[in-house]
Design a protein around this motif. Structure first.
Motif: not given
Length: 320
Positions: A274-295
């Motif tokens: 799962f790709a890392q969010p774009v720089p504008v959204l990295r602070e918004y989706y700041h956590a990761r779950n057990e599957l590796g998704e940015w949530i």
């Protein structure tokens, strides 16, 4: 041509001038042999009824033509004496049928033909004038200013939004309707894949699903749902029912792998990370779950609000 001459032909007017016509009509006698062959025998069945009803001079038959027609006796049509069928009755049509249907006057118009002479009003230049763009059937597109730089290119872009990904909308009313029908199980985690499999989305999502609060007053289910974005009203309705709401970030490749993982299994390839969010959204989706998704976990309805980060400042060890 008058109505009298339209209704009775010239041959009957000649007989009308003859003195023997009235007694001949009354008694069926004194018919000259030279005219007897020209008058069909079936006409005498009509003339006896006419004479009994309208006795008098033959001119009364002219005056009573409208009454004969109104009483549905028929239109008495007298043709030329040179024909073997000199006299016959045409029955009046009653009501609307396929035989008397016709379009309204002026509803059908003939198409104007172009280039067929100046007398047709559309000859030679066909009404288009002398050469040029409009004489050749072309039209300028909207925004074209004759070759110069248009206005929409001269004005700079101000506060242009960075996140223009079209997300598939989903209302709480429609989600509750599918849960009531049993097409979605509220006891299992609801993901974008389960929503897509249930058929609640109009088309395959390309970037994610956006949850809207339309129909929040009808929401009564307790669910654990994962979508890309949500508004405050939808988040408030889910949290009030002790539900769980999580916002998950997917890029196009990651969402395709989430919806159709069998495509990679058929080729014997591992699923992409799962790709890392774009720089504008990295602070918004700041956590990761057990599957590796940015949530982004939602604990209160205000957590769904997206605040644009301040560029040039240090936030969560990420320099923008």
């Amino acid at each position: 041509m008058t109505s009298r001459s339209c209704f009775l032909s010239r041959s009957f007017r000649i007989l009308h001038r003859s003195a023997w016509l009235q007694p001949a009509l009354a008694s069926n006698t004194s018919i000259p042999s030279n005219l007897h062959n020209r008058i069909p025998s079936r006409w005498f069945s009509y003339q006896s009824a006419l004479v009994e009803r309208y006795m008098g001079s033959p001119s009364n038959i002219y005056k009573s033509a409208g009454r004969i027609r109104s009483e549905s006796i028929g239109y008495v049509s007298l043709l030329s004496t040179t024909s073997s069928r000199s006299y016959h009755v045409v029955p009046e049509p009653k009501g609307l049928s396929l035989s008397n249907m016709k379009p309204n006057v002026g509803s059908n118009k003939n198409k104007i033909r172009l280039g067929r002479g100046r007398s047709t009003r559309r000859g030679r230049k066909c009404g288009r004038g002398q050469k040029g763009l409009y004489g050749r059937g072309g039209r300028m597109r909207l925004g074209f200013e004759g070759g110069s730089t248009p206005l929409y290119l001269q004005v700079p872009k101000r506060n242009y939004p960075k996140d223009l990904r079209p997300l598939s909308p989903l209302s709480l009313f429609k989600l509750q309707h599918f849960i009531d029908q049993g097409r979605i199980d509220p006891n299992q985690p609801i993901t974008i894949k389960s929503l897509w499999k249930s058929g609640i989305l109009k088309r395959t999502p390309r970037f994610g699903v956006r949850l809207t609060g339309a129909g929040a007053e009808y929401w009564k289910a307790k669910v654990d749902i994962k979508v890309t974005k949500s508004d405050g009203r939808a988040a408030d309705a889910i949290l009030k029912r002790d539900g769980k709401l999580t916002l998950v970030y997917y890029n196009r490749l990651g969402l395709r792998a989430h919806l159709k993982p069998e495509k990679w299994a058929e080729r014997g390839m591992p699923l992409p990370r799962f790709a890392q969010p774009v720089p504008v959204l990295r602070e918004y989706y700041h956590a990761r779950n057990e599957l590796g998704e940015w949530i982004r976990p939602i604990h209160v309805p205000e957590d769904v609000i997206f605040l644009k980060p301040q560029f040039g400042k240090l936030a969560d060890n990420i320099l923008y």
